[in-house]
Design an enzyme around this catalytic site. Sequence first.
Site, PDB file in Angstrom:
ATOM      1  N   HIS A 105       0.817  -1.226   0.000  1.00 26.89           N
ATOM      2  CA  HIS A 105       0.000   0.000   0.000  1.00 26.89           C
ATOM      3  C   HIS A 105       0.849   1.275   0.000  1.00 26.89           C
ATOM      4  CE1 HIS A 105      -3.619  -2.277   0.431  1.00 26.89           C
ATOM      5  NE2 HIS A 105      -3.271  -2.784   1.599  1.00 26.89           N
ATOM      6  N   ASP A 109      -2.491 -10.445  -2.436  1.00 26.46           N
ATOM      7  CA  ASP A 109      -3.071  -9.980  -1.171  1.00 26.46           C
ATOM      8  C   ASP A 109      -4.554  -9.647  -1.402  1.00 26.46           C
ATOM      9  OD1 ASP A 109      -2.050  -8.603   1.669  1.00 26.46           O
ATOM     10  OD2 ASP A 109      -3.750  -7.537   0.783  1.00 26.46           O
ATOM     11  N   HIS A 132      -6.202  -7.146  -0.481  1.00 25.53           N
ATOM     12  CA  HIS A 132      -6.403  -5.726  -0.777  1.00 25.53           C
ATOM     13  C   HIS A 132      -5.611  -5.316  -2.022  1.00 25.53           C
ATOM     14  CE1 HIS A 132      -6.781  -6.252   3.663  1.00 25.53           C
ATOM     15  NE2 HIS A 132      -7.861  -5.514   3.486  1.00 25.53           N
ATOM     16  N   ASP A 144      -4.539 -12.891   3.395  1.00 27.04           N
ATOM     17  CA  ASP A 144      -5.773 -12.360   3.994  1.00 27.04           C
ATOM     18  C   ASP A 144      -6.989 -12.661   3.119  1.00 27.04           C
ATOM     19  OD1 ASP A 144      -4.578 -10.573   2.228  1.00 27.04           O
ATOM     20  OD2 ASP A 144      -4.662  -8.854   3.590  1.00 27.04           O
TER      21      ASP A 144
HETATM   22  N1  Q9C Z   1     -12.328  -2.886   8.457  1.00 29.16           N
HETATM   23  C1  Q9C Z   1      -2.552  -5.234   4.189  1.00 29.16           C
HETATM   24  O1  Q9C Z   1      -3.163  -6.291   4.119  1.00 29.16           O
HETATM   25  N2  Q9C Z   1      -8.202  -1.298   6.799  1.00 29.16           N
HETATM   26  N3  Q9C Z   1      -3.129  -4.115   4.615  1.00 29.16           N
HETATM   27  C2  Q9C Z   1      -8.699  -2.275   7.736  1.00 29.16           C
HETATM   28  C3  Q9C Z   1     -10.895  -3.165   8.492  1.00 29.16           C
HETATM   29  C4  Q9C Z   1      -6.850  -1.415   6.345  1.00 29.16           C
HETATM   30  C5  Q9C Z   1      -4.519  -4.078   4.983  1.00 29.16           C
HETATM   31  C6  Q9C Z   1     -10.077  -1.927   8.184  1.00 29.16           C
HETATM   32  C7  Q9C Z   1      -6.445  -2.742   5.769  1.00 29.16           C
HETATM   33  C8  Q9C Z   1      -5.006  -2.738   5.331  1.00 29.16           C
HETATM   34  C9  Q9C Z   1      -1.103  -5.196   3.847  1.00 29.16           C
HETATM   35 ZN    ZN Z   2      -4.170  -7.127   2.607  1.00 31.48          ZN
END
Ligand code: Q9C
Ligand code: ZN
Length: 344
Positions: A159, A195, A197, A285
Amino acid sequence: MHIIYSEDHRHQDGTAELIDGQFHPPVEKPERAERILAAVREAGIGGIQAPDAVERRILEKVHDPGYLQFLEKAWDEWIAAHGDWDALPIDWPTRTFVQRLPEAIDGKLGYYSFDAGTPITRGTWKAATAAASVASSGARKVVGGEHAVFCLCRPPGHHAARDLYGGYCFLNNAAVAVEELLEGGSGRVAVVDVDYHHGNGTQTIFYRRGDVLFASIHADPRQDFPFFLGYVDETGEGEGADANANYPLRWGTGWTDGYDDALGAALGRVRDFAPDAVVVSLGTDTFDGDPISRFKLRSDDYLRIGEGIGGLRLPTVFVMEGGYAVDALGVNVVNVLSGFEDAY
Ligand code: Q9C
Ligand code: ZN
């Protein structure tokens, strides 16, 4: 395959994470890397080595020098202003604002971030540079002739953009690996981001580059973080036209009802690109039991992901990203790596 690991990851250990309007214990925590390390060791994936320090010159290929200076000094400026508690931004220069770097730490945090869920702590710079070092050293092993390496990076990186942190990421470890591969003689590199995301940071870093393909399978940004990037119509610009491919999938997607097909399409794009090496942004994830995600992959499905990537038969740098279901994190990562080795 060799595994690169630095115990300095544990210096990123936030007190709290802002999730859904409330403070919770961070899901991005040191135990993640410790669980993965124990599992790859137990499974005999390969020897474990500490990294050499990444060169500043490489970090400055990926990130804005002013951003790096900010990250290095942010904690000292924060405790001078507010005391010893996680640094979190609360104001951003969004639409209608002037993009100008303020002098107060609160203004700088907003200028250089895109979410409020990524605490900067006393040890953030140390941990983030250690993760970048892991990626750098791993990629250099592949430059030196290893067929594959697992970079056990923490904190994650995909990110982080040229001058933005967020999504638990500060330095873009996958982009560091790409730059090392290019410098080491690869003419073309493909990034495969699995991933949950969208890897908004990696996409933007390489968006105008024709020598780096970014292909990502992720939650539809209409439904999930990072919301404002990761759509199908983002295909690259300038020399990077057609070197960016997004495969967004709806909440609830499992292996047979969407993931397998998207992975096949993404790997087809990689084959057509004919890269000299591959960097995998490896997040697990996408797992059914992940606490912040909504895909439905099972542990065995990670064998299939690894086999698909191994079937490319290209030198490969695995860079650890997300995955927050700590009890299953080890087996899921091991399955990707052993699936890869079986198919290579
Ligand atoms: N409702 C990575 O997996 N927002 N980053 C979480 C949950 C951020 C994830 C909120 C998620 C970032 C590297
Ligand atoms: Zn992620």
